[in-house]
Write an enzyme that holds these catalytic residues in place. Structure first.
Site, short mmCIF file in Angstrom:
data_model
loop_
_atom_site.label_atom_id
_atom_site.label_comp_id
_atom_site.label_asym_id
_atom_site.label_seq_id
_atom_site.Cartn_x
_atom_site.Cartn_y
_atom_site.Cartn_z
N ASP A 440 0.83 -1.20 0.00
CA ASP A 440 0.00 0.00 0.00
C ASP A 440 0.87 1.26 0.00
OD1 ASP A 440 -2.40 1.38 0.08
OD2 ASP A 440 -3.22 0.18 1.71
N ASP A 504 -10.75 1.82 -3.19
CA ASP A 504 -11.20 1.40 -1.87
C ASP A 504 -12.72 1.27 -1.83
OD1 ASP A 504 -8.79 1.10 -0.72
OD2 ASP A 504 -8.84 2.92 0.49
#
Ligand code: GLA
Length: 707
Positions: A440, A504
């Protein structure tokens, strides 16, 4: 040295004239065959304009009279050598696919070499390298590629977005002036467009001429479409360099990232096809079936407990999951997102026995184990920053950048910080049976700096190097590029990762658009798509499981939902969706991606057609209420016109509630029709409410009969 270069591939051509002092682009567009005219008629010279006909230079320069954005900008001390006059001094074949051209300005002490390649799939790739041959420093401001669009180009299409809403299209007329997109995020960015396309009026999924480019880089960058009163519109791509960021000392070079470009005479799907084919031709492209993922983030967030995670693994096994990914929350001090980033040691309080107990449980259930990391970031509230406060990237003067999700960027240009993080990641992978990293990167940094100088360029290369070195030591570990969802989706990061996390947002309605446009460039096997909770955590919308499953199937399928809470009927439907994905993933992950041109914006039709035309899978979904009572007939693009197909609706299954109403009298099983009929006449689609959809499978009748 050759006078003309005629690169050909995938139905397109890139033609250069090298006979003059500087290389001239004669053509980028449709393949012209082997023979091209010796010279093209010159344009007239306008009044009150340059005294020679305008030409389209490969490297537009002010010294040739170009008054638009110059390809190369920079200077020596006090502005000397501000306007290079590079002339062709050499060319060299790069196999059959490409050419390298050298241009020199001896007085300014600059040598530019350009590698240009056109692959058999039609992928044009350009990279420039600038060398400082002078005795003193040359400060580089920008080095871009400029590709001309062809006849009839009149509209611009690119993408934009934000967190949870990446890759949304925006279209406008091409006018005089410059359409400029600057991305100053220190990463690719949520608003970053995966492509810049210019096309003929009304170009669509299936029609029109399109000239499209993509810039393969994950740091600051600029793209432009520039139309001056002279000549065609140019699509430009360059790294966006900070003040004094690249200073080339004597003998030093700067190499640009790759610009990728594709011309299509058959709409956007032609561009998509080139990108998909080219990406699939890479030796590093994932070759194994893309495993069904279960990601723990939206199931448990930071609440890591061995018992509940093993329960989750039990359920995952039952449903058919193949890879279990433990998300954020496993390392020291990471009880919330305010602390712990940088302390890459398994948290002794939460995991007294290390991760092994969970990893063993996951593997015993026949699944791979994956782990979340965010190596380029630190919380100020972490042991590592308490020990090394100077490892935070920033503008200097003791100023700490404004926080973003309570985190800062680790200065990877600092060799000590780089070595620390590499050692931590290496230890993690060496000591645990980890098959997969979700890598990430969760913040923008507009003032990326190392020891007070801008470092977006170096930081991006250092992040690449970090992944590369880790991969060298652990070649079997797959890596996903996540960046608060889709803020790092580009072909630079994909040179070293196996998939991207597109967003997301797991809301299936939002995902329909996000995925359609992400997959305009990336084949579905590279794009993570998960079935999220019934009520989306990011939009609070509630969706049927079938709509969520239909949406997730056209990608690298996964689940991000607390499956411990599912009742029997949901478990059954989810297991059916998993089985369906497994049955059809070989087709989805190798087929030709097609998109219907539907007039009604309420509906989307997309699909994957086997390369040999023997099979296809389409999804037809409803995004909003329609002005029509019934959707009417829809044509199926991309089929082999001469093949007869058996058509079956495979999802949702007949027992789904809305099906009983809307399916009355709709596509009875056993319809057989030719690809030509299905494309030209089409089939009537069912009545769908918004946020419902169907999966339609077509298989060649011969294939179905085993002939
Ligand atoms: C980012 C990612 C999410 C999740 C969280 C964890 O937001 O995009 O998928 O991994 O971080 O903190």
């Amino acid at each position: 040295m050759r006078d003309t270069v005629n690169l050909r591939g995938g139905g397109s051509a890139f033609v250069l004239d090298l006979s003059g002092p500087t290389p001239v682009i004669v053509h980028w567009g449709a393949d012209l065959g082997e023979s091209i005219p010796d010279g093209v008629p010159a344009s007239p010279v306008a009044h009150s304009a340059l005294d020679r006909p305008p030409v389209q230079e490969l490297v537009p320069q002010a010294s040739s009279g170009w008054r638009g954005r110059p390809a190369l900008e920079g200077h020596r001390s006090r502005g000397r050598a501000f306007s290079p006059a590079l002339v062709t001094t050499g060319s060299r074949d790069l196999g059959v696919e490409g050419v390298e051209i050298t241009m020199t300005d001896a007085a300014a002490g600059l040598v530019l070499s350009l590698e240009i390649q056109l692959s058999p799939e039609g992928m044009l790739r350009l990279r420039s390298t600038l060398r400082n041959d002078g005795d003193d420093d040359f400060t580089l401001q920008s080095l871009s590629t400029a590709l001309p669009t062809g006849l009839g180009a009149s509209e611009i299409l690119d993408l934009t977005g934000r967190w949870c809403r990446e890759q949304h299209p925006q279209r406008q007329s091409l006018r005089q002036g410059t359409w400029l997109r600057e991305y100053r995020h220190g990463r690719t960015g949520h608003d970053s467009s995966l492509f810049t396309a210019v096309g003929t009026t009304g170009f669509s999924n299936r029609s029109g001429s399109v000239w499209a480019t993509h810039f393969g880089f994950s740091g600051n960058r600029v793209t432009s479409v520039e139309k001056t009163p002279t000549g065609p519109a140019l699509i430009g791509n360059a790294e966006l360099l900070g003040a004094g960021e690249i200073v080339l000392t004597a003998g030093e070079s700067y190499e640009t990232p790759l610009t990728y470009a594709s011309y299509s005479a058959r709409g956007l799907d032609g561009v998509t096809d080139t990108f998909h084919r080219w990406l699939r031709s890479r030796s590093t492209h994932p070759a194994t079936a893309r495993p069904v993922v279960l990601n723990t983030w939206e199931a448990v967030y930071f609440d890591h407990k061995l018992d509940s995670l093993v329960e989750l693994a039990d359920r995952a096994e039952l449903i058919g999951v193949e890879r279990f990914v433990l998300d954020d929350g496993w390392f020291r001090h990471r009880r919330t997102d305010r602390a712990g980033l940088g302390d890459w040691y398994v948290d002794e309080d939460v995991w007294p026995g290390g991760l092994a107990s969970l990893i063993d449980a996951v593997r015993a259930r026949g699944m791979q184990f994956g782990l979340w990391v965010e190596p380029e970031m630190v919380n100020e509230d972490s042991d590592v920053i308490r020990a090394h406060p100077d490892w935070i990237s920033g503008a200097g003067f003791g100023r700490t950048p404004v926080g973003w999700r309570h985190q800062q960027v680790l200065d990877l240009v600092n060799p000590a910080a780089f070595a620390y993080i590499l050692e931590r990641l290496d230890a993690l992978l060496s000591n645990n049976a980890i098959s997969y990293l979700k890598w990430d990167q969760n913040r923008d940094l507009t003032e990326m700096g190392h020891t007070g100088a801008p470092s977006s360029h170096e930081q991006t290369l250092a992040a690449y190097r970090l992944i590369d070195e880790l991969r060298q030591a652990h070649p079997d570990v797959e890596i996903e590029s996540c960046s608060s969802g889709g803020a790092r989706v580009d072909l630079g990061i994909l040179e070293r990762t196996e998939r991207v996390w597109a967003s997301d947002c797991n809301d299936a309605l939002e995902r329909q658009t996000i995925q359609r446009w992400t997959e305009a460039i990336l084949p579905p096997e590279l794009v993570g798509t998960h079935v999220g909770p019934t009520t989306s955590h990011t939009t609070a919308r509630t969706h049927s499981l079938s709509f969520r499953a239909i949406t997730a199937i056209f990608g690298h399928f996964g689940i991000e939902w607390d499956v411990r809470t599912l009742g029997d009927s949901e478990l059954l439907e989810l297991s059916e969706a998993v089985a369906l994905y497994k049955k059809h993933r070989a087709l989805i992950h190798s087929g030709v991606a097609v998109h219907g041109d539907l007039v009604d914006p309420a509906y989307l039709l997309g699909g994957s057609v086997a390369q040999d035309g023997s099979e296809a899978l389409y999804s037809f979904v409803c995004l909003a209420t329609s002005f029509d009572e019934i959707p009417g007939r829809v044509g199926f693009p991309g089929l082999d016109p001469d093949v007869r197909y058996d058509v079956t609706v495979i999802f949702p299954t007949a027992t789904s509630p809305y099906n009983q109403r809307s399916n009355a009298g709709w596509i009875p099983d056993g319809i057989t029709a030719s690809g030509r009929f299905l494309a030209e006449v089409g089939l009537p689609m069912p009545i769908l409410n918004p946020e419902q959809g169907v999966l339609i499978h077509l298989v060649s009748s011969l294939e179905a009969a085993g002939l």
